[in-house]
Design an enzyme around this catalytic site. Structure first.
Site, PDB file in Angstrom:
ATOM      1  CG  HIS A  91      21.631  12.999  -9.477  1.00 22.80           C
ATOM      2  ND1 HIS A  91      21.921  11.910  -9.103  1.00 22.80           N
ATOM      3  CD2 HIS A  91      20.624  12.528 -10.214  1.00 22.80           C
ATOM      4  CE1 HIS A  91      21.317  10.938  -9.363  1.00 22.80           C
ATOM      5  NE2 HIS A  91      20.379  11.438 -10.047  1.00 22.80           N
ATOM      6  CD  GLU A 139      16.619  10.676  -8.761  1.00 22.98           C
ATOM      7  OE1 GLU A 139      15.961  10.313 -10.089  1.00 22.98           O
ATOM      8  OE2 GLU A 139      17.639  11.096  -8.540  1.00 22.98           O
TER       9      GLU A 139
HETATM   10  O1  G3P Z   1      18.816  10.227 -12.031  1.00 27.33           O
HETATM   11  C1  G3P Z   1      18.093   9.034 -12.006  1.00 27.33           C
HETATM   12  C2  G3P Z   1      18.160   8.273 -10.892  1.00 27.33           C
HETATM   13  O2  G3P Z   1      19.083   8.777  -9.903  1.00 27.33           O
HETATM   14  C3  G3P Z   1      17.436   6.945 -10.592  1.00 27.33           C
HETATM   15  O3  G3P Z   1      18.511   5.991 -10.891  1.00 27.33           O
HETATM   16  O4  G3P Z   1      19.204   3.674 -11.471  1.00 27.33           O
HETATM   17  O5  G3P Z   1      17.315   4.177  -9.743  1.00 27.33           O
HETATM   18  O6  G3P Z   1      17.073   4.484 -12.053  1.00 27.33           O
HETATM   19  P1  G3P Z   1      17.945   4.704 -11.005  1.00 27.33           P
END
Ligand code: G3P
Length: 218
Positions: A91, A139
């Site tokens: 992550h 991400e």
């Molecule tokens: O693991 C999920 C993440 O990193 C996204 O976080 O708060 O942007 O939904 P968020």
């Protein structure tokens, strides 16, 4: 295969201690048969939560080590024994070297844990695709925890990521995450070819988690 909606509680104060169990129970009570809703609770609550809810539980992190002298490590064998279905690896908030990601995916596969490998760029997707994890979660760090959804900010990159994963590891499914909080974001992610989403803050901090989930997945 139903889209995976993986709700990562992280270690937000809002889910500290028993509050994580309360949130997990509320989420598990929402029935959304067209989706697989899974949760990644804080590590110290994994056992308690995995025993109490019927939805899939993922570990937020794992190490590739096995039983032995490995102080402070999270073992795939233990995560499996606690009742987890899968693990998040690399992550953005818990990065690992590429060689460690590979070892970790191998160790998790041996224990039949589903693997979600996070990647912050197309370049990293290219590198980790060779490990043939079950999922790659794209991400972009700058959008994590922010107001703008990745689906609004980077639709073109999502399409490229989908194509890249299809080409390099056809059985791996692409998830996207960062700023996802509305039904439109989920709909757009799936329309662009992603097979699910990762959601952090919007789920962990939801005032009414059941309402949040009901409105998110229509
Ligand atoms: O693991 C999920 C993440 O990193 C996204 O976080 O708060 O942007 O939904 P968020």
């Amino acid at each position: 295969m139903k889209p995976l909606i993986l709700l990562n509680f992280k270690t937000y104060k809002e889910v500290s201690g028993d509050k994580a169990l309360v949130l997990a129970k509320k989420i598990s009570q929402v029935s959304k048969p067209d989706y697989t809703v899974a949760i990644a609770p804080p590590l110290l609550l994994l056992k308690q939560i995995a025993q109490k809810v019927k939805i899939p539980v993922y570990s937020q992190h794992v190490d590739y080590k096995d039983y032995g002298a490995n102080t402070g490590r999270i073992l795939p064998a233990e995560v499996k024994a606690l009742g987890c279905m899968g693990v998040i690896i690399n992550h953005s908030e818990h990065r690992l070297p590429i060689a460690v990601i590979e070892k970790t995916v191998i160790a998790c596969k041996k224990k039949k844990l589903k693997t979600v490998v996070c990647a912050q760029s197309l370049g990293v997707i290219k590198k980790v695709a060779q490990f043939k994890s079950d999922y790659i979660a794209y991400e972009p760090p700058a959008l994590i925890g922010g107001a703008i959804s990745i689906t609004e900010a980077q639709p073109g990159i999502i399409v490229k990521a989908v194509d890249l994963v299809k080409k390099l590891s056809p059985r791996t499914k692409l998830l996207v995450g960062a700023g996802v909080k509305k039904a439109e974001d989920v709909g757009q992610a799936l329309a662009l070819g992603a097979k699910g989403v990762l959601i952090g803050s919007a789920a962990a901090k939801a005032k009414d988690p059941k309402k949040f989930l009901k409105e998110l997945l229509i």
